[in-house]
Motif scaffolding. Structure first.
Motif, PDB file in Angstrom:
ATOM      1  N   MET A 166      -8.073 -52.318  40.654  1.00  0.00           N
ATOM      2  CA  MET A 166      -8.045 -51.263  41.658  1.00  0.00           C
ATOM      3  C   MET A 166      -9.006 -50.131  41.317  1.00  0.00           C
ATOM      4  SD  MET A 166      -3.896 -51.231  42.103  1.00  0.00           S
ATOM      5  CE  MET A 166      -3.942 -50.100  43.501  1.00  0.00           C
ATOM      6  N   GLY A 167      -9.956 -50.434  40.421  1.00  0.00           N
ATOM      7  CA  GLY A 167     -10.920 -49.413  40.055  1.00  0.00           C
ATOM      8  C   GLY A 167     -10.439 -48.447  38.998  1.00  0.00           C
ATOM      9  N   LEU A 168      -9.244 -48.687  38.444  1.00  0.00           N
ATOM     10  CA  LEU A 168      -8.727 -47.813  37.403  1.00  0.00           C
ATOM     11  C   LEU A 168      -9.106 -48.355  36.028  1.00  0.00           C
ATOM     12  CD1 LEU A 168      -5.083 -47.032  38.647  1.00  0.00           C
ATOM     13  CD2 LEU A 168      -7.167 -45.697  38.996  1.00  0.00           C
ATOM     14  N   PRO A 169      -9.543 -47.486  35.116  1.00  0.00           N
ATOM     15  CA  PRO A 169      -9.824 -47.945  33.752  1.00  0.00           C
ATOM     16  C   PRO A 169      -8.551 -48.502  33.114  1.00  0.00           C
ATOM     17  CG  PRO A 169     -10.611 -45.694  34.115  1.00  0.00           C
ATOM     18  CD  PRO A 169      -9.752 -46.042  35.283  1.00  0.00           C
ATOM     19  N   GLN A 170      -8.684 -49.598  32.398  1.00  0.00           N
ATOM     20  CA  GLN A 170      -7.532 -50.221  31.753  1.00  0.00           C
ATOM     21  C   GLN A 170      -7.580 -50.030  30.239  1.00  0.00           C
ATOM     22  OE1 GLN A 170      -7.319 -54.339  32.929  1.00  0.00           O
ATOM     23  NE2 GLN A 170      -6.837 -53.868  35.070  1.00  0.00           N
ATOM     24  N   ILE A 171      -6.418 -49.705  29.672  1.00  0.00           N
ATOM     25  CA  ILE A 171      -6.218 -49.654  28.224  1.00  0.00           C
ATOM     26  C   ILE A 171      -5.151 -50.692  27.906  1.00  0.00           C
ATOM     27  CG2 ILE A 171      -5.486 -48.273  26.251  1.00  0.00           C
ATOM     28  CD1 ILE A 171      -7.994 -47.156  27.427  1.00  0.00           C
ATOM     29  N   CYS A 172      -5.474 -51.693  27.113  1.00  0.00           N
ATOM     30  CA  CYS A 172      -4.462 -52.697  26.809  1.00  0.00           C
ATOM     31  C   CYS A 172      -3.929 -52.503  25.393  1.00  0.00           C
ATOM     32  CB  CYS A 172      -4.973 -54.112  27.029  1.00  0.00           C
ATOM     33  SG  CYS A 172      -5.903 -54.813  25.680  1.00  0.00           S
ATOM     34  N   MET A 173      -2.643 -52.799  25.223  1.00  0.00           N
ATOM     35  CA  MET A 173      -1.945 -52.618  23.960  1.00  0.00           C
ATOM     36  C   MET A 173      -1.479 -53.973  23.463  1.00  0.00           C
ATOM     37  SD  MET A 173      -1.956 -49.230  24.334  1.00  0.00           S
ATOM     38  CE  MET A 173      -0.741 -48.368  23.384  1.00  0.00           C
ATOM     39  N   VAL A 174      -1.802 -54.269  22.199  1.00  0.00           N
ATOM     40  CA  VAL A 174      -1.420 -55.556  21.642  1.00  0.00           C
ATOM     41  C   VAL A 174      -1.154 -55.384  20.150  1.00  0.00           C
ATOM     42  CG1 VAL A 174      -3.817 -56.231  21.202  1.00  0.00           C
ATOM     43  CG2 VAL A 174      -2.078 -58.005  21.495  1.00  0.00           C
ATOM     44  N   GLY A 175      -0.223 -56.189  19.629  1.00  0.00           N
ATOM     45  CA  GLY A 175       0.082 -56.101  18.207  1.00  0.00           C
ATOM     46  C   GLY A 175       1.092 -57.153  17.800  1.00  0.00           C
ATOM     47  N   HIS A 176       1.374 -57.178  16.506  1.00  0.00           N
ATOM     48  CA  HIS A 176       2.339 -58.115  15.941  1.00  0.00           C
ATOM     49  C   HIS A 176       3.725 -57.877  16.553  1.00  0.00           C
ATOM     50  CE1 HIS A 176       4.478 -60.418  12.856  1.00  0.00           C
ATOM     51  NE2 HIS A 176       3.294 -60.839  12.425  1.00  0.00           N
ATOM     52  N   SER A 177       4.488 -58.941  16.718  1.00  0.00           N
ATOM     53  CA  SER A 177       5.864 -58.796  17.196  1.00  0.00           C
ATOM     54  C   SER A 177       6.629 -57.830  16.302  1.00  0.00           C
ATOM     55  CB  SER A 177       6.566 -60.157  17.201  1.00  0.00           C
ATOM     56  OG  SER A 177       5.920 -61.042  18.077  1.00  0.00           O
ATOM     57  N   ARG A 189       0.257 -36.514  20.483  1.00  0.00           N
ATOM     58  CA  ARG A 189      -0.652 -35.666  21.272  1.00  0.00           C
ATOM     59  C   ARG A 189      -2.101 -36.086  21.047  1.00  0.00           C
ATOM     60  NH1 ARG A 189      -0.911 -29.715  20.817  1.00  0.00           N
ATOM     61  NH2 ARG A 189      -0.981 -30.157  18.582  1.00  0.00           N
ATOM     62  N   GLU A 190      -2.424 -36.342  19.782  1.00  0.00           N
ATOM     63  CA  GLU A 190      -3.790 -36.741  19.452  1.00  0.00           C
ATOM     64  C   GLU A 190      -4.130 -38.102  20.070  1.00  0.00           C
ATOM     65  OE1 GLU A 190      -2.293 -34.015  16.195  1.00  0.00           O
ATOM     66  OE2 GLU A 190      -1.493 -35.652  17.401  1.00  0.00           O
ATOM     67  N   LEU A 191      -3.184 -39.034  20.043  1.00  0.00           N
ATOM     68  CA  LEU A 191      -3.428 -40.348  20.627  1.00  0.00           C
ATOM     69  C   LEU A 191      -3.600 -40.251  22.139  1.00  0.00           C
ATOM     70  CD1 LEU A 191      -3.699 -43.389  20.399  1.00  0.00           C
ATOM     71  CD2 LEU A 191      -1.197 -43.564  20.437  1.00  0.00           C
ATOM     72  N   ARG A 192      -2.763 -39.471  22.801  1.00  0.00           N
ATOM     73  CA  ARG A 192      -2.913 -39.294  24.251  1.00  0.00           C
ATOM     74  C   ARG A 192      -4.286 -38.722  24.580  1.00  0.00           C
ATOM     75  NH1 ARG A 192       2.232 -36.648  23.723  1.00  0.00           N
ATOM     76  NH2 ARG A 192       3.948 -38.110  24.140  1.00  0.00           N
ATOM     77  N   ALA A 193      -4.706 -37.719  23.808  1.00  0.00           N
ATOM     78  CA  ALA A 193      -6.014 -37.101  24.063  1.00  0.00           C
ATOM     79  C   ALA A 193      -7.135 -38.108  23.882  1.00  0.00           C
ATOM     80  CB  ALA A 193      -6.208 -35.907  23.133  1.00  0.00           C
ATOM     81  N   SER A 194      -7.008 -38.967  22.882  1.00  0.00           N
ATOM     82  CA  SER A 194      -8.028 -39.986  22.632  1.00  0.00           C
ATOM     83  C   SER A 194      -8.104 -40.983  23.786  1.00  0.00           C
ATOM     84  CB  SER A 194      -7.698 -40.715  21.327  1.00  0.00           C
ATOM     85  OG  SER A 194      -8.587 -41.788  21.111  1.00  0.00           O
ATOM     86  N   LEU A 195      -6.961 -41.459  24.244  1.00  0.00           N
ATOM     87  CA  LEU A 195      -6.943 -42.448  25.329  1.00  0.00           C
ATOM     88  C   LEU A 195      -7.381 -41.833  26.655  1.00  0.00           C
ATOM     89  CD1 LEU A 195      -3.591 -44.295  24.507  1.00  0.00           C
ATOM     90  CD2 LEU A 195      -5.924 -45.049  23.988  1.00  0.00           C
ATOM     91  N   ALA A 196      -7.067 -40.550  26.854  1.00  0.00           N
ATOM     92  CA  ALA A 196      -7.395 -39.892  28.120  1.00  0.00           C
ATOM     93  C   ALA A 196      -8.891 -39.775  28.343  1.00  0.00           C
ATOM     94  CB  ALA A 196      -6.752 -38.508  28.179  1.00  0.00           C
TER      95      ALA A 196
END
Length: 292
Positions: free
Chosen positions: A79-90, A245-252
């Motif tokens: 839909m034209g929105l930038p995607q951030i995907c999250m993946v990791g060990h169970s 807060r720092e992680l949100r700022a980085s992803l934003a």
């Protein structure tokens, strides 16, 4: 700010080492570390405008899309929105991290049978960006066929997504890096996607142990293509809101508004550079006329 718990697991186990050894300062146990310049305490994402933007992004209304599996990957929302995907060990705490990012809204729920979920979930945050929750990997009781299904889904997503901006690979700060983590990094690099590393559960990890595990991650990132690595390693605790807060700022930075801020900043820097060149040329002209 030094992250981590007050008592080292090694100390609890009676393996703290000789008392005569000097105490190591855990300089890498911080909310973020530049993997290529660990002494650099600055970060381009940690600005007042971007912190405000990150608050807007992660407090936005959330819309969930229908669940995606390998056979329906062609229905992946674009839909034209930038995607951030999250993946990791169970059991790495991925669901808790996603929920903490959106200020406690329970949009991601951990599986009752860890390691056996083979679904992909997409959450739109207003008209700013999408969070994509990829299934976890590495659970011991998963059969060969289920592992193959996981690999097919992840490969298909990395290949097909037209809006993917970052692949956030989550590492357990207490457990440290695993072989399966680094294999995933290689897969991400091969697809030409941007890799980002986030270490979770820092509240369960002594600062010295966190320092050592961050150092291991830094070393493992060095051989990779730097153009495809987000240089900042983040360390967070979703439960205690440490480093969030720092992680949100980085992803934003990757959000619609965040990219607009970056374009405005770059334009302002270009104008300042042109003004500086013009001023230098004018000074040179005045100096030349005087000498003549």
């Amino acid at each position: 700010e030094i992250l981590g718990s007050s008592i080292s697991p090694r100390a609890r186990a009676g393996r703290a080492g000789p008392a005569s050894l000097p105490a190591m300062r855990p300089n890498l146990a911080r909310p973020w570390i530049n993997a290529y310049c660990v002494k650099d305490l600055s970060a381009p994402f940690w600005t007042h405008p971007n912190r405000e933007q990150s608050s807007r992004v992660f407090r936005s209304p959330i819309a969930a899309h229908p669940v995606i599996v390998y056979d329906t990957i062609h229905r992946l929302p674009e839909m034209g929105l930038p995607q951030i995907c999250m993946v990791g060990h169970s059991n790495v705490g991925k669901s808790s991290l996603i929920n903490a990012l959106v200020y406690g809204k329970e949009i991601a729920r951990p599986s009752k049978d860890p390691g056996r979920t083979r679904h992909l979930f997409v959450f739109d945050l207003g008209r700013e960006m999408s969070l994509v929750d990829l299934p976890g990997y590495g659970f011991a009781n998963v059969g060969v066929e289920m592992r193959r299904n996981w690999e097919m889904l992840v490969k298909a997503y990395l290949r097909e997504s037209k809006s993917l901006r970052r692949v956030v690979c989550i590492v357990d700060a207490k457990r440290g890096l695993t072989e399966q983590d680094t294999k995933l990094w290689e897969r991400v690099q091969k697809t030409g996607r941007m890799l980002m590393v986030v270490m979770t559960k820092v509240d369960l990890c002594h600062a010295v142990d966190l320092h050592e595990n961050v150092a291991e991650v830094i070393a493992a990132l060095q051989p990779l293509d730097k153009e495809l690595v987000w240089p900042y390693i983040h360390a967070v605790s979703a439960e205690h809101d440490l480093g969030m807060r720092e992680l949100r700022a980085s992803l934003a930075v990757e959000s619609i508004g965040g990219m607009a801020l970056e374009r405005a900043r770059a334009a302002a820097a270009a104008r300042a550079a042109r003004a500086g060149i013009a001023a230098a040329a004018a000074d040179a002209g005045v100096g030349g006329a005087g000498s003549a």
